[in-house]
Enzyme design. Structure first.
Site, PDB file in Angstrom:
ATOM      1  N   ILE A 160       0.826  -1.215   0.000  1.00 49.51           N
ATOM      2  CA  ILE A 160       0.000   0.000   0.000  1.00 49.51           C
ATOM      3  C   ILE A 160       0.858   1.263   0.000  1.00 49.51           C
ATOM      4  CG2 ILE A 160      -1.955  -1.114   1.156  1.00 49.51           C
ATOM      5  CD1 ILE A 160      -0.972   0.275   3.776  1.00 49.51           C
ATOM      6  N   ASP A 161       2.159   1.116  -0.202  1.00 46.21           N
ATOM      7  CA  ASP A 161       3.105   2.204   0.032  1.00 46.21           C
ATOM      8  C   ASP A 161       3.534   2.963  -1.215  1.00 46.21           C
ATOM      9  OD1 ASP A 161       4.632   0.226  -1.126  1.00 46.21           O
ATOM     10  OD2 ASP A 161       5.742  -0.223   0.705  1.00 46.21           O
ATOM     11  N   CYS A 211     -18.574   8.250  -2.806  1.00 45.76           N
ATOM     12  CA  CYS A 211     -18.526   8.568  -4.244  1.00 45.76           C
ATOM     13  C   CYS A 211     -17.167   8.299  -4.882  1.00 45.76           C
ATOM     14  CB  CYS A 211     -18.932  10.022  -4.483  1.00 45.76           C
ATOM     15  SG  CYS A 211     -17.711  11.261  -3.973  1.00 45.76           S
ATOM     16  N   SER A 253       4.862 -14.574   0.921  1.00 46.63           N
ATOM     17  CA  SER A 253       4.673 -15.871   1.579  1.00 46.63           C
ATOM     18  C   SER A 253       3.538 -16.651   0.930  1.00 46.63           C
ATOM     19  CB  SER A 253       4.365 -15.661   3.062  1.00 46.63           C
ATOM     20  OG  SER A 253       3.155 -14.915   3.197  1.00 46.63           O
ATOM     21  N   ASP A 258      17.099 -13.819  -1.034  1.00 46.01           N
ATOM     22  CA  ASP A 258      16.648 -12.453  -0.848  1.00 46.01           C
ATOM     23  C   ASP A 258      16.298 -11.855  -2.206  1.00 46.01           C
ATOM     24  OD1 ASP A 258      16.515  -9.979   0.953  1.00 46.01           O
ATOM     25  OD2 ASP A 258      17.841  -9.340  -0.696  1.00 46.01           O
ATOM     26  N   ILE A 259      15.121 -11.240  -2.332  1.00 44.68           N
ATOM     27  CA  ILE A 259      14.696 -10.752  -3.648  1.00 44.68           C
ATOM     28  C   ILE A 259      15.609  -9.656  -4.179  1.00 44.68           C
ATOM     29  CG2 ILE A 259      12.299 -11.457  -3.371  1.00 44.68           C
ATOM     30  CD1 ILE A 259      11.595  -8.530  -2.804  1.00 44.68           C
ATOM     31  N   HIS A 305      -4.809  -3.970  -2.070  1.00 44.81           N
ATOM     32  CA  HIS A 305      -5.145  -3.450  -0.741  1.00 44.81           C
ATOM     33  C   HIS A 305      -5.149  -1.932  -0.695  1.00 44.81           C
ATOM     34  CE1 HIS A 305      -3.979  -7.468   1.385  1.00 44.81           C
ATOM     35  NE2 HIS A 305      -4.979  -7.586   0.544  1.00 44.81           N
ATOM     36  N   ASN A 334      11.424 -16.063  -3.209  1.00 45.82           N
ATOM     37  CA  ASN A 334      11.102 -15.739  -1.827  1.00 45.82           C
ATOM     38  C   ASN A 334      12.153 -16.348  -0.910  1.00 45.82           C
ATOM     39  OD1 ASN A 334       9.147 -14.430  -0.089  1.00 45.82           O
ATOM     40  ND2 ASN A 334       8.722 -16.455   0.729  1.00 45.82           N
ATOM     41  N   CYS A 363     -20.134  14.880  -1.924  1.00 47.63           N
ATOM     42  CA  CYS A 363     -21.358  14.177  -1.516  1.00 47.63           C
ATOM     43  C   CYS A 363     -21.577  14.138   0.000  1.00 47.63           C
ATOM     44  CB  CYS A 363     -21.351  12.758  -2.071  1.00 47.63           C
ATOM     45  SG  CYS A 363     -20.211  11.636  -1.228  1.00 47.63           S
TER      46      CYS A 363
END
Length: 164
Positions: free
Chosen positions: A18-19, A47, A112, A153-154, A36, A136, A73
């Protein structure tokens, strides 16, 4: 959560983050599906009007510390994230499903794969004939069906793909 490539090799990202980091990394907003939501702006819950957080903060502080109402609204305004108990956003879920069904390669990166319904997209892609790659640090439930599993590690794995 996952990155995938649609037929024709056009990249898209389906994410639970969400960042706004995918967009800040240079991925065009239209290629990012945020399941998310996003905490870098606010929306009217009724609205859907978009608000900058600076405006919400200013309105909150100026109104005796009560949350501002939508200027269109009168509805409630909150960050554009999905809260516990709130329904998943239908347009994002539909787009994620369409992209998943159209891809020929699905990369699940740094997840995960336990948070549903998002965890179902790699499985859907695989069942629809796409190759599945999981990158992962830890094992996932889907390692056994993946075409390739890279347990590292990605950042270490993906840094070799950075174009200088």
């Amino acid at each position: 959560m996952a990155s995938l490539y649609r037929a024709g090799k056009t990249p898209a990202v389906i994410t639970q983050n969400i960042d706004n980091l995918h967009q800040l990394s240079g991925i065009p907003s239209e290629d990012v599906v945020e399941l998310h939501g996003n905490n870098s702006y606010a929306l009217c819950l009724d609205c859907g009007k978009h608000y900058e957080l600076s405006w919400v903060k200013e309105a909150f502080t100026g109104a005796g510390e009560t949350a501002p109402d939508c200027t269109s609204c009168g509805g409630h305004i909150k960050t554009a994230t999905i809260s516990f108990g709130q329904a998943m956003p239908e347009p994002a879920m539909r787009r994620a499903e369409e992209l998943t069904l159209a891809c020929d390669l699905f990369l699940a990166i740094g997840s995960s794969l336990v948070v549903w319904p998002a965890a179902g997209f790699p499985l859907l892609a695989k069942r629809n004939g796409a190759r599945l790659v999981i990158i992962n640090r830890e094992a996932t439930e889907f390692d056994g069906i993946a075409d390739l599993v890279i347990r590292d590690d990605i950042g270490s794995v993906l840094c070799s793909f950075i174009v200088h």
